[in-house]
Design a protein around this motif. Structure first.
Motif, PDB file in Angstrom:
ATOM      1  N   ASN A  94       0.822  -1.205   0.000  1.00 36.86           N
ATOM      2  CA  ASN A  94       0.000   0.000   0.000  1.00 36.86           C
ATOM      3  C   ASN A  94       0.858   1.257   0.000  1.00 36.86           C
ATOM      4  O   ASN A  94       0.582   2.220  -0.713  1.00 36.86           O
ATOM      5  N   VAL A  95       1.910   1.251   0.823  1.00 35.11           N
ATOM      6  CA  VAL A  95       2.781   2.427   0.900  1.00 35.11           C
ATOM      7  C   VAL A  95       3.487   2.667  -0.427  1.00 35.11           C
ATOM      8  O   VAL A  95       3.539   3.786  -0.945  1.00 35.11           O
ATOM      9  N   LEU A  96       4.039   1.564  -0.998  1.00 37.68           N
ATOM     10  CA  LEU A  96       4.744   1.707  -2.267  1.00 37.68           C
ATOM     11  C   LEU A  96       3.813   2.197  -3.370  1.00 37.68           C
ATOM     12  O   LEU A  96       4.157   3.107  -4.132  1.00 37.68           O
ATOM     13  N   SER A  97       2.627   1.578  -3.451  1.00 37.30           N
ATOM     14  CA  SER A  97       1.706   1.936  -4.521  1.00 37.30           C
ATOM     15  C   SER A  97       1.199   3.359  -4.332  1.00 37.30           C
ATOM     16  O   SER A  97       1.008   4.099  -5.296  1.00 37.30           O
ATOM     17  N   PHE A  98       0.984   3.768  -3.076  1.00 39.49           N
ATOM     18  CA  PHE A  98       0.466   5.104  -2.822  1.00 39.49           C
ATOM     19  C   PHE A  98       1.503   6.158  -3.207  1.00 39.49           C
ATOM     20  O   PHE A  98       1.183   7.162  -3.839  1.00 39.49           O
ATOM     21  N   SER A  99       2.755   5.866  -2.867  1.00 38.14           N
ATOM     22  CA  SER A  99       3.799   6.832  -3.208  1.00 38.14           C
ATOM     23  C   SER A  99       4.045   6.873  -4.711  1.00 38.14           C
ATOM     24  O   SER A  99       4.267   7.940  -5.295  1.00 38.14           O
ATOM     25  N   SER A 100       3.993   5.684  -5.334  1.00 39.41           N
ATOM     26  CA  SER A 100       4.200   5.659  -6.787  1.00 39.41           C
ATOM     27  C   SER A 100       3.027   6.276  -7.528  1.00 39.41           C
ATOM     28  O   SER A 100       3.197   6.840  -8.611  1.00 39.41           O
ATOM     29  N   TYR A 101       1.829   6.190  -6.915  1.00 35.32           N
ATOM     30  CA  TYR A 101       0.635   6.744  -7.555  1.00 35.32           C
ATOM     31  C   TYR A 101       0.761   8.251  -7.751  1.00 35.32           C
ATOM     32  O   TYR A 101       0.272   8.815  -8.722  1.00 35.32           O
ATOM     33  N   ARG A 102       1.490   8.903  -6.805  1.00 33.05           N
ATOM     34  CA  ARG A 102       1.655  10.346  -6.919  1.00 33.05           C
ATOM     35  C   ARG A 102       2.404  10.727  -8.193  1.00 33.05           C
ATOM     36  O   ARG A 102       2.308  11.844  -8.675  1.00 33.05           O
ATOM     37  N   ASN A 103       3.154   9.763  -8.719  1.00 32.48           N
ATOM     38  CA  ASN A 103       3.909  10.030  -9.936  1.00 32.48           C
ATOM     39  C   ASN A 103       3.195   9.529 -11.189  1.00 32.48           C
ATOM     40  O   ASN A 103       3.766   9.545 -12.275  1.00 32.48           O
ATOM     41  N   LEU A 104       1.969   9.041 -11.014  1.00 33.40           N
ATOM     42  CA  LEU A 104       1.236   8.480 -12.152  1.00 33.40           C
ATOM     43  C   LEU A 104       0.443   9.539 -12.910  1.00 33.40           C
ATOM     44  O   LEU A 104      -0.247   9.231 -13.868  1.00 33.40           O
ATOM     45  N   ARG A 105       0.477  10.772 -12.418  1.00 31.97           N
ATOM     46  CA  ARG A 105      -0.265  11.839 -13.067  1.00 31.97           C
ATOM     47  C   ARG A 105       0.669  12.633 -13.970  1.00 31.97           C
ATOM     48  O   ARG A 105       1.772  12.995 -13.588  1.00 31.97           O
ATOM     49  N   SER A 106       0.199  12.872 -15.160  1.00 33.55           N
ATOM     50  CA  SER A 106       1.006  13.646 -16.104  1.00 33.55           C
ATOM     51  C   SER A 106       0.080  14.569 -16.889  1.00 33.55           C
ATOM     52  O   SER A 106      -0.790  14.107 -17.615  1.00 33.55           O
ATOM     53  N   LYS A 107       0.260  15.828 -16.696  1.00 35.10           N
ATOM     54  CA  LYS A 107      -0.565  16.825 -17.377  1.00 35.10           C
ATOM     55  C   LYS A 107      -2.043  16.611 -17.101  1.00 35.10           C
ATOM     56  O   LYS A 107      -2.892  16.656 -17.995  1.00 35.10           O
ATOM     57  N   GLY A 108      -2.361  16.327 -15.837  1.00 39.82           N
ATOM     58  CA  GLY A 108      -3.754  16.206 -15.431  1.00 39.82           C
ATOM     59  C   GLY A 108      -4.407  14.898 -15.780  1.00 39.82           C
ATOM     60  O   GLY A 108      -5.591  14.709 -15.547  1.00 39.82           O
ATOM     61  N   ARG A 109      -3.647  13.954 -16.354  1.00 41.54           N
ATOM     62  CA  ARG A 109      -4.253  12.673 -16.721  1.00 41.54           C
ATOM     63  C   ARG A 109      -3.701  11.569 -15.839  1.00 41.54           C
ATOM     64  O   ARG A 109      -2.516  11.523 -15.523  1.00 41.54           O
ATOM     65  N   LEU A 110      -4.581  10.639 -15.457  1.00 44.47           N
ATOM     66  CA  LEU A 110      -4.192   9.529 -14.593  1.00 44.47           C
ATOM     67  C   LEU A 110      -3.657   8.371 -15.426  1.00 44.47           C
ATOM     68  O   LEU A 110      -4.147   8.106 -16.528  1.00 44.47           O
ATOM     69  N   LYS A 111      -2.683   7.692 -14.883  1.00 44.19           N
ATOM     70  CA  LYS A 111      -2.131   6.518 -15.550  1.00 44.19           C
ATOM     71  C   LYS A 111      -2.368   5.288 -14.684  1.00 44.19           C
ATOM     72  O   LYS A 111      -2.216   5.337 -13.464  1.00 44.19           O
ATOM     73  N   ALA A 112      -2.714   4.188 -15.328  1.00 47.06           N
ATOM     74  CA  ALA A 112      -2.991   2.953 -14.606  1.00 47.06           C
ATOM     75  C   ALA A 112      -1.697   2.330 -14.098  1.00 47.06           C
ATOM     76  O   ALA A 112      -0.674   2.375 -14.788  1.00 47.06           O
ATOM     77  N   PRO A 113      -1.716   1.709 -12.906  1.00 49.67           N
ATOM     78  CA  PRO A 113      -0.507   1.057 -12.390  1.00 49.67           C
ATOM     79  C   PRO A 113      -0.103  -0.155 -13.223  1.00 49.67           C
ATOM     80  O   PRO A 113       1.084  -0.447 -13.366  1.00 49.67           O
ATOM     81  N   ILE A 114      -1.075  -0.884 -13.783  1.00 50.88           N
ATOM     82  CA  ILE A 114      -0.779  -2.065 -14.619  1.00 50.88           C
ATOM     83  C   ILE A 114      -1.526  -1.881 -15.947  1.00 50.88           C
ATOM     84  O   ILE A 114      -2.613  -2.452 -16.159  1.00 50.88           O
ATOM     85  N   PRO A 115      -1.000  -1.102 -16.881  1.00 49.28           N
ATOM     86  CA  PRO A 115      -1.748  -0.775 -18.108  1.00 49.28           C
ATOM     87  C   PRO A 115      -2.166  -1.986 -18.928  1.00 49.28           C
ATOM     88  O   PRO A 115      -3.239  -1.989 -19.526  1.00 49.28           O
ATOM     89  N   ARG A 116      -1.352  -3.030 -18.989  1.00 46.09           N
ATOM     90  CA  ARG A 116      -1.676  -4.174 -19.853  1.00 46.09           C
ATOM     91  C   ARG A 116      -2.967  -4.862 -19.423  1.00 46.09           C
ATOM     92  O   ARG A 116      -3.645  -5.488 -20.241  1.00 46.09           O
ATOM     93  N   LEU A 117      -3.318  -4.754 -18.132  1.00 43.73           N
ATOM     94  CA  LEU A 117      -4.549  -5.406 -17.667  1.00 43.73           C
ATOM     95  C   LEU A 117      -5.798  -4.696 -18.166  1.00 43.73           C
ATOM     96  O   LEU A 117      -6.894  -5.270 -18.130  1.00 43.73           O
ATOM     97  N   LEU A 118      -5.650  -3.455 -18.616  1.00 42.71           N
ATOM     98  CA  LEU A 118      -6.794  -2.736 -19.182  1.00 42.71           C
ATOM     99  C   LEU A 118      -7.063  -3.152 -20.624  1.00 42.71           C
ATOM    100  O   LEU A 118      -8.131  -2.857 -21.161  1.00 42.71           O
ATOM    101  N   ARG A 119      -6.117  -3.844 -21.230  1.00 41.13           N
ATOM    102  CA  ARG A 119      -6.258  -4.259 -22.625  1.00 41.13           C
ATOM    103  C   ARG A 119      -6.569  -5.746 -22.775  1.00 41.13           C
ATOM    104  O   ARG A 119      -6.548  -6.277 -23.882  1.00 41.13           O
ATOM    105  N   SER A 120      -6.828  -6.413 -21.661  1.00 43.16           N
ATOM    106  CA  SER A 120      -7.136  -7.843 -21.724  1.00 43.16           C
ATOM    107  C   SER A 120      -7.998  -8.219 -20.529  1.00 43.16           C
ATOM    108  O   SER A 120      -8.244  -7.403 -19.638  1.00 43.16           O
ATOM    109  N   ASN A 121      -8.461  -9.452 -20.532  1.00 45.38           N
ATOM    110  CA  ASN A 121      -9.201  -9.987 -19.389  1.00 45.38           C
ATOM    111  C   ASN A 121      -8.337 -10.917 -18.552  1.00 45.38           C
ATOM    112  O   ASN A 121      -8.833 -11.784 -17.834  1.00 45.38           O
ATOM    113  N   GLU A 122      -7.038 -10.747 -18.663  1.00 48.72           N
ATOM    114  CA  GLU A 122      -6.101 -11.553 -17.891  1.00 48.72           C
ATOM    115  C   GLU A 122      -6.268 -11.261 -16.399  1.00 48.72           C
ATOM    116  O   GLU A 122      -6.352 -10.093 -15.997  1.00 48.72           O
ATOM    117  N   PRO A 123      -6.349 -12.280 -15.550  1.00 48.10           N
ATOM    118  CA  PRO A 123      -6.499 -12.031 -14.110  1.00 48.10           C
ATOM    119  C   PRO A 123      -5.221 -11.454 -13.512  1.00 48.10           C
ATOM    120  O   PRO A 123      -4.113 -11.872 -13.873  1.00 48.10           O
TER     121      PRO A 123
END
Length: 667
Positions: A7-36
């Motif tokens: 939780n701590v790692l993901s929360f701190s890394s999440y702060r860096n996931l924003r770029s020009k007001g847009r959010l970035k997914a932590p695991i982008p490839r999972l948004l392009r498939s139904n892989e568990p």
């Protein structure tokens, strides 16, 4: 790695996931498939959702403290909402379902109807992701229902035959179901039919809506005769027949048990009568039941006949020892139909439904007498009886009384256009069988609309709870169902307002509400259901009228008794409820400008509690396209999550609507 560290790692890394007001997914490839996701990936996704929700909460506080019209903050909140929805999709249980459960879900998506005319291909299931596609392609049972085949020149092309070939390949060696249709064109030869004939040993549930010329030509007979080893159900709807044509291709089908013949009846068709258990004949014009047909069908359990113009043969007297359900609809019959009922002996008969439209050949007394003769001749114990004489009101005359006395085990009764005097019989001890009924259905036509007082008295006296009542030696029993079916396009919703006492013509509606949504959107309401099919028809004038009506509802219709009376009389709450349940707001014309979808939901929320509190005064619920059902004061539905269906109405099932449209629902 502990959950806290993740939780701590993901929360701190999440702060860096924003770029020009847009959010970035932590695991982008999972948004392009139904892989568990893996366990670590799932924790990262959960933490990113949590962090996004915290940021969104802070933005909402800023929005409250600043201006409520701050567009930039609202747009940023929408981004957070979309981000969280996408991430929650990654955690959806559908990604980790075991294959056997996923297969069962797939089968339930396509196994809804036994009618081949409703076959739907499972293409959508195989186009979601690689895993779903592989699952679908290796399920032969998923591909046994071929989509309806409409014979055209285009279906002669090799590409369509390749499509059918691939469909059958995916179904393995399992029996197949299909419907073939060719309206008003005879085919001497057609490659689609030839292809199906090559696989006739796999036919299981098939339907033909074609001419006998098409059915009997181009060697089709030779291709399938004696090769129908799997055929169980057959439906023939022949819009044209040749009187001298022999249709014997179905006479050898060892598993065939269910046959339906519609429209024209071929005079020279051969069927394996000795093995049939279900036979339906909805034909007209020429032909009819063959004289030896019923005598050769000892295993029939269901016999359903609609006779419009044909002559039914009564020169035989068949005994159908296994028959349990028999339905006859004599619609303007000719010849010897009048005595047809008296020629049949059915000792196991439990359900009988008879309807007549020709009062000259079948006056009420005569029809009841024919049914009485059938009951006495068969020594059967009817439990369900429907007897309809259209064009005249039904009274419990001598023949009808004798018939009812001969069915002491009767549990369900259905009649048409009862007069007020006969209504009294259901709560007075003239007939013990009427006092012991469990279900009563009354069909009502426009010219014989029952008195609302009589129906309400019947509902209160036989459906609501009562103390033990003894009249002589006869006891009342509560009706488990009291249903009124409006025929001849009568408006069952208007009749409901009359039964509820809400149709006071002197009622003065609230300001600005002289009209109703039903009148404004009349061209988009079919059988009481709102359906937008042609958006262009909602011109600016109509949208403006609808907007003004919404404004009046929002301003003047609240929780007081006058408001409720207006809703019941105008039925606005029913249409508002349908608007609020439309799957997509953009399906509602003008919603982008006038926000009808959102306003409908807000109105329902405002009316919900007053409508619930008033349920104690509501007795009748609309069900389906034409039915009203009495809801007893102690019915469990009143305290369930579906309680408001009593005022909004319940959508009928396909079976409910078919039942309500009987007779002639088969033609």
């Amino acid at each position: 790695m502990s959950q806290r560290v993740v939780n701590v790692l993901s929360f701190s890394s999440y702060r860096n996931l924003r770029s020009k007001g847009r959010l970035k997914a932590p695991i982008p490839r999972l948004l392009r498939s139904n892989e568990p996701p893996s366990n670590v990936e799932a924790e990262l996704v959960k933490a990113s959702i949590l962090a996004a929700e915290i940021d969104a909460s802070n933005l909402e506080e800023q929005l409250i403290l600043s201006s409520s019209t701050n567009v930039s903050i609202r747009e940023e909140l929408a981004l957070y909402s979309e981000f969280c929805a996408a991430q929650r999709g990654i955690l959806s249980v559908i990604r980790v379902l075991p294959s056997d459960i996923l297969q069962e879900i797939f089968l339930r998506c396509v196994d809804g109807s036994e009618d081949p005319r409703n076959n739907k291909p499972p293409f959508a299931l195989s186009q979601v992701c690689v895993h779903w596609r592989n699952t679908a392609l290796f399920m032969p049972r998923l591909w046994v229902k071929i989509p309806p085949i409409y014979l055209t020149e285009k279906k002669e092309e090799i590409t369509y035959i390749l499509f059918l070939s691939e469909y059958l390949r995916r179904s393995g060696n399992m029996p197949i179901s299909f419907h073939v249709c060719s309206l008003y064109k005879h085919w001497i030869n057609h490659s689609a039919l030839s292809f199906l004939a090559d696989h006739s040993e796999r036919w299981d549930n098939v339907s033909f809506q074609i001419s006998s010329t098409t059915l009997g030509n181009f060697g089709f007979y030779n291709d399938i005769h004696g090769r129908l080893a799997s055929l169980r159900r057959l439906r023939l709807s022949l819009w044209h027949i040749l009187l001298d044509q022999n249709l014997n291709m179905f006479e050898i089908a060892p598993k065939l048990v269910d046959v339906t013949v519609e429209r024209h009846y071929p005079p020279s068709i051969s069927l394996p009568w000795n093995q049939l258990t279900v036979y339906r004949n909805y034909s007209y014009g020429t032909g009819g039941l063959t004289p030896g047909g019923l005598t050769s069908a000892p295993n029939l359990t269901i016999l359903d006949i609609v006779s419009t113009e044909q002559q039914l043969h009564n020169t035989i007297q068949p005994t159908l020892s296994g028959l349990k359900v028999m339905k006859f609809d004599f619609h303007n019959p000719r010849g010897s139909c009048g005595s047809f009922l008296t020629t049949i002996t059915a000792p196991s008969l439990e359900e009988l439904r008879v309807a007549s439209y020709d009062t000259r050949l079948f006056p009420a007394a005569t029809l009841a007498n024919q049914v009485h003769t059938l009951v006495l001749r068969s020594s059967c114990h009817l439990r369900r009886l429907a007897i309809h004489e259209y064009g005249q009101g039904l009274s419990f005359h001598d023949d009808m009384m004798e018939l009812l006395r001969s069915v002491p085990l009767l549990e369900e009764l259905e009649v048409t256009d009862l007069d007020a005097r006969s209504m009294d019989s259901f709560y007075h001890p003239h007939l013990a069988v009427l006092l012991a009924l469990k279900s009563l259905v009354i069909r009502v036509s426009r010219q014989f609309l029952l008195s609302t007082g009589s129906l309400n008295s019947l509902g209160h006296g036989r459906c609501d709870p009562f103390t033990e009542k003894d009249i002589g030696t006869v006891k009342f029993s509560r009706l488990e169902m009291l249903c009124v079916i409006l025929t001849e396009k009568c408006d069952h919703l208007t009749y409901q307002t009359e039964l509820e006492g809400c149709n006071d013509r002197t009622f003065n509606p609230p300001h600005g509400l002289r009209n109703s949504i039903s009148n404004i959107l009349a061209e988009f309401i079919f059988d009481g259901e709102l359906k937008f099919q042609r958006k262009s028809n909602l011109n600016l004038s109509l949208l403006t009228r609808l907007h003004k009506h919404f404004c009046a509802l929002e301003k003047h219709v609240g929780a007081d008794s006058r408001s409720l009376q207006y809703l019941y009389k105008s039925r606005d709450h029913v249409i508002i409820n349908q608007l609020s349940q439309m799957r997509r707001a953009h399906d509602i014309p003008g919603n982008r400008k006038y926000k009808f979808f959102q306003r409908a939901q807000a109105l329902l929320e405002k009316w919900k509690n007053p409508l619930k509190e008033d349920l104690k005064n509501r007795r009748w619920m609309a069900r389906g396209k034409s039915s009203l059902v009495y809801v007893p004061i102690d019915h469990e539905m009143r305290t369930s999550d579906r309680a408001l269906d009593i005022v909004f109405g319940m959508k009928g099932t396909e079976q409910d609507d078919a039942y309500a449209s009987w007779p002639l629902n088969g033609v």
